[in-house]
Design an enzyme around this catalytic site. Sequence first.
Site, mmCIF file in Angstrom:
data_model
loop_
_atom_site.group_PDB
_atom_site.id
_atom_site.type_symbol
_atom_site.label_atom_id
_atom_site.label_comp_id
_atom_site.label_asym_id
_atom_site.label_seq_id
_atom_site.Cartn_x
_atom_site.Cartn_y
_atom_site.Cartn_z
ATOM 1 C CB ALA A 71 3.811 -0.657 4.243
ATOM 2 C CG ASP A 72 5.553 -7.326 1.087
ATOM 3 O OD1 ASP A 72 6.234 -7.358 1.601
ATOM 4 O OD2 ASP A 72 4.300 -7.525 0.290
ATOM 5 C CB SER A 73 3.277 -3.006 -2.060
ATOM 6 O OG SER A 73 2.970 -2.578 -2.143
ATOM 7 N N GLY A 108 -0.352 -4.112 2.199
ATOM 8 C CA GLY A 108 -0.502 -4.238 3.158
ATOM 9 C C GLY A 108 -0.009 -3.255 4.222
#
Length: 202
Positions: A71-73, A108
């Site tokens: 995950a990435d923000s 994501g």
Amino acid sequence: MTAERRLVLASASPARLSLLRQAGLSPEVVVSDVDESAYPAPRVAEQVALLAAAKAAAVAKRETDALVIGADSLLEFGGKPQGKPADAAEARDRWRRMAGRSGVLHTGQALFDVRDGAVVSRDIAVASTVVYFADPTPPEVEAYLATGEPLAVAGAFTLDGLGAPFVRRVEGDPAAVVGLSLTVLRTQLGKRGLAITDLWRR
């Protein structure tokens, strides 16, 4: 698919781990150590998708049998990505610009299914949530900066910590703003024929 399958979180984020635990899951944490600067993209939503996939892929290579979550923000403000601020001065400047306005927090998520040492499926999705910021006073901003919290998170704010009072409302998935959309994860698992309830701690 069985409930015994391992769930691995390819992230060092305590907020993401907390979200999964609150949802009844017990993931193992394996940090990906991906160089985030190596994955540029023309749009913020595309960038978080690339980064989430890269993190999941990096950890999946080390696994034999697991469901790996990457995950990435990033906050999109003024059409540009806003990651973690470099220092207090940058965080202060951001809050001066964000106060009373809104941005879009893109998260994501990638779910890689690893079996017998090979990735048999990849599911990548993006959850985008509109965040409406309050207008904190200068003393409030300084007090917030002094805690160090805004320096450790994308966009220089949190929804699940000390920054919560400075967010008026959100349109979309609040969990995605924290760092991981549980709704998206449920859908991704469903595509693999697995109910999220099957992974609950017994």
